[in-house]
Design a protein around this motif. Structure first.
Motif, PDB file in Angstrom:
ATOM      1  N   ASP A  52       0.800  -1.233   0.000  1.00  0.00           N
ATOM      2  CA  ASP A  52       0.000   0.000   0.000  1.00  0.00           C
ATOM      3  C   ASP A  52       0.831   1.281   0.000  1.00  0.00           C
ATOM      4  O   ASP A  52       0.264   2.375  -0.060  1.00  0.00           O
ATOM      5  CB  ASP A  52      -0.976   0.045   1.184  1.00  0.00           C
ATOM      6  N   GLU A  68      -0.089  -5.881  -2.427  1.00  0.00           N
ATOM      7  CA  GLU A  68      -1.432  -6.389  -2.179  1.00  0.00           C
ATOM      8  C   GLU A  68      -2.437  -5.460  -2.844  1.00  0.00           C
ATOM      9  O   GLU A  68      -2.111  -4.319  -3.203  1.00  0.00           O
ATOM     10  CB  GLU A  68      -1.718  -6.493  -0.679  1.00  0.00           C
ATOM     11  N   GLY A  69      -3.652  -5.948  -3.022  1.00  0.00           N
ATOM     12  CA  GLY A  69      -4.682  -5.125  -3.648  1.00  0.00           C
ATOM     13  C   GLY A  69      -4.287  -4.704  -5.047  1.00  0.00           C
ATOM     14  O   GLY A  69      -3.890  -5.517  -5.872  1.00  0.00           O
ATOM     15  N   ASP A  70      -4.366  -3.400  -5.317  1.00  0.00           N
ATOM     16  CA  ASP A  70      -4.048  -2.895  -6.659  1.00  0.00           C
ATOM     17  C   ASP A  70      -2.626  -2.349  -6.760  1.00  0.00           C
ATOM     18  O   ASP A  70      -2.298  -1.612  -7.695  1.00  0.00           O
ATOM     19  CB  ASP A  70      -5.055  -1.820  -7.075  1.00  0.00           C
ATOM     20  N   SER A  80      -0.566  -8.353  -7.659  1.00  0.00           N
ATOM     21  CA  SER A  80      -1.262  -9.508  -7.106  1.00  0.00           C
ATOM     22  C   SER A  80      -2.388  -9.897  -8.053  1.00  0.00           C
ATOM     23  O   SER A  80      -3.176  -9.045  -8.479  1.00  0.00           O
ATOM     24  CB  SER A  80      -1.819  -9.160  -5.722  1.00  0.00           C
ATOM     25  N   SER A 124      -5.874  -9.496  -5.096  1.00  0.00           N
ATOM     26  CA  SER A 124      -6.012 -10.139  -3.789  1.00  0.00           C
ATOM     27  C   SER A 124      -5.583  -9.203  -2.667  1.00  0.00           C
ATOM     28  O   SER A 124      -4.620  -8.456  -2.791  1.00  0.00           O
ATOM     29  CB  SER A 124      -5.159 -11.411  -3.751  1.00  0.00           C
ATOM     30  N   ASN A 125      -6.307  -9.246  -1.558  1.00  0.00           N
ATOM     31  CA  ASN A 125      -5.949  -8.432  -0.399  1.00  0.00           C
ATOM     32  C   ASN A 125      -4.893  -9.096   0.472  1.00  0.00           C
ATOM     33  O   ASN A 125      -4.487  -8.541   1.489  1.00  0.00           O
ATOM     34  CB  ASN A 125      -7.194  -8.134   0.436  1.00  0.00           C
ATOM     35  N   GLU A 126      -4.473 -10.291   0.076  1.00  0.00           N
ATOM     36  CA  GLU A 126      -3.361 -10.930   0.757  1.00  0.00           C
ATOM     37  C   GLU A 126      -2.057 -10.454   0.120  1.00  0.00           C
ATOM     38  O   GLU A 126      -2.021 -10.066  -1.049  1.00  0.00           O
ATOM     39  CB  GLU A 126      -3.475 -12.450   0.649  1.00  0.00           C
TER      40      GLU A 126
END
Length: 467
Positions: free
Chosen positions: A168, A325-327, A413, A417-419
């Motif tokens: 992030d 993670e995420g975008d 990812s 995915s939020n992992e």
């Protein structure tokens, strides 16, 4: 940013445009110390300032040559970002979350490069034009010495920028259409330790304090206090911006401060010897019996540290170079080292979360980057992509068509995915073995300066029994 010049051209333009106004501003109370235009050429010759000009030209080539070693050596030494992250965690993400402002991002991004170039180039010019020979020497030596001191860390102790590793955290400066070409050409993105954006100006400030003390001058009456305050202000800005922009870790600052102490002390010691005795004076202090033991020890210790780093703990295949993670979209640059022998690139998903990898020409990515965000979907049709499941890898040969053909690897990812996804990239460049030898040789000046610092400090503390 709609502007015909890149970040480097803009920074140099600002530097040239501001040099005269700032010089006139900071010397307005002491106009008698200013050199006239007719006096400048004679002053350069009489005070041998042509050596300063030559030194900067040599350093330009030296830095480029040193940077040429970075990626090929990484295959042998790996990286230590995981170690720094274990200490700091995601602290930098909190710093970046303090404020979201397009204007602040633009100002800090421009300041990051401009102020650094300013602190490198302007102080020697200021002191030359003010007739202050010693500070002109010390300002030039400061840049040279602190970079020489940093070389072993940059080549053998790689630490990725925070925006490559902390989920992030956005690469607010790097991933931008205006900046991306310049920084992918000039920044390896893993020279986190030490931060010379802190070390360089702090060393210069320490030199100023030592100069004031040696000459019995109060800073409140010092004719260069305007420049000194400007440098102090930039240190304060950098202390925030290098974290906020997704570049440095807090831990990067401490080695920068340590190198500043070593650099300032060695500059102050060597400068009068150079002025009085020339190069022979500098050589004599390195072979002085009071210093030689510490220098030899520093070289031996440094060589041992390098031997430990080669195929050492930083090369553990379980440690990632990039985390997301995420975008989040991460970027790695493939350097150009040969147009005939390919580089073998291996991208490994060292985690459990599937990742999507894209090999693409930088020209397609440049217009898709905007203040930390890269439009991965729009770049997909222009490159070669592959999805890697956990503990899988993709190996390919990379051979650029010409010296301007820069390719990058984009990572994200899979399916947002939020992992946390983790990726390691290993590039086997064709000239890596040769560059290992020259890379070690490039570190010797650093070890010599560190040893001289220790030897000189020890000799100062010994009581003088002469007479």
């Amino acid at each position: 940013m709609i502007w015909p010049f890149g970040p480097y051209g803009t920074s140099i333009g600002l530097l040239l445009a501001l040099t005269t106004p700032l010089y006139l501003l900071w010397t307005r109370k002491d106009p008698n110390h200013r050199l006239s235009l007719r006096e400048i050429p004679l002053e350069i010759m009489n005070q041998r300032y042509y050596w300063h000009i030559l030194l900067y030209a040599v350093m330009f080539g030296f830095k480029a040559f040193t940077d040429h070693h970075n990626e090929p050596l990484k295959e042998m030494v790996g990286g230590y970002t995981h170690f720094i992250h274990a200490i700091e965690g995601n602290f930098v993400h909190g710093v970046q979350s303090i404020i979201e402002s397009e204007i602040i991002i633009q100002i800090l991004s421009l300041h990051y490069l401009f102020a650094y170039l300013f602190i490198i180039w302007y102080p020697p010019v200021h002191h030359i034009l003010s007739g202050d020979r010693d500070l002109a020497d010390l300002s030039a030596m400061n840049y040279v010495f602190i970079y020489l001191l940093a070389v072993p860390f940059y080549l053998f102790f790689n630490v990725e920028v925070t925006s490559s590793y902390v989920p992030d955290v956005e690469a607010l400066m790097y991933h931008d259409s205006w900046n991306i070409a310049f920084f992918t050409n000039n920044d390896p993105f893993d020279n986190g330790i030490p931060s010379l954006h802190i070390g360089l100006p702090i060393s210069l400030l320490l030199i100023h304090r030592a100069h004031l003390k040696a000459n019995g001058i109060e800073i409140s009456t010092w004719r260069h206090r305007g420049l000194d305050r400007f440098i102090m202000a930039n240190v304060a800005i950098y202390s925030f911006s290098i974290l906020y922009l997704g570049i440095h870790w807090v831990s990067d600052i401490v080695p920068g401060l340590l190198l500043a102490v070593i650099c300032s002390k060695t500059c102050i010691h060597i400068q009068p010897l150079l002025r009085e005795f020339g190069i022979r004076g500098a050589i004599q202090t390195f072979i002085d019996p009071r210093h030689i033991k510490a220098i030899v020890f520093a070289i031996i210790f440094g060589m041992l540290a390098i031997s430990v780093a080669i195929n050492g703990p930083g090369t553990d295949s379980e440690h990632p170079d990039f985390r997301m993670e995420g975008d989040d979209v991460r970027l790695d640059t493939l350097e150009i080292h040969s147009l005939s022998t390919p580089t073998i690139v291996t991208v490994t998903n060292v985690g459990d979360v599937p990742v999507q990898i894209l090999l693409v020409d930088r020209d397609f990515v440049e217009p898709l980057a905007d203040r930390g965000f890269i439009d991965f979907e729009s770049a997909l049709p222009h490159g070669l992509s592959k999805t890697l499941e956990g503990d899988s890898e993709w190996s390919f040969e990379h051979l650029p068509e010409n010296l301007l053909d820069v390719d990058v690897i984009l990572m994200r990812s899979a399916q947002g995915s939020n992992e946390i996804a983790e990726v390691a990239i290993l590039a086997d460049y064709p000239d890596s073995d040769t560059l290992l030898v020259s890379g070690i040789l490039l570190c010797l000046p650093s070890f010599g300066l560190m040893g001289l610092f220790v030897g000189h400090v020890r000799s100062e503390r010994r009581p003088d029994h002469s007479g």
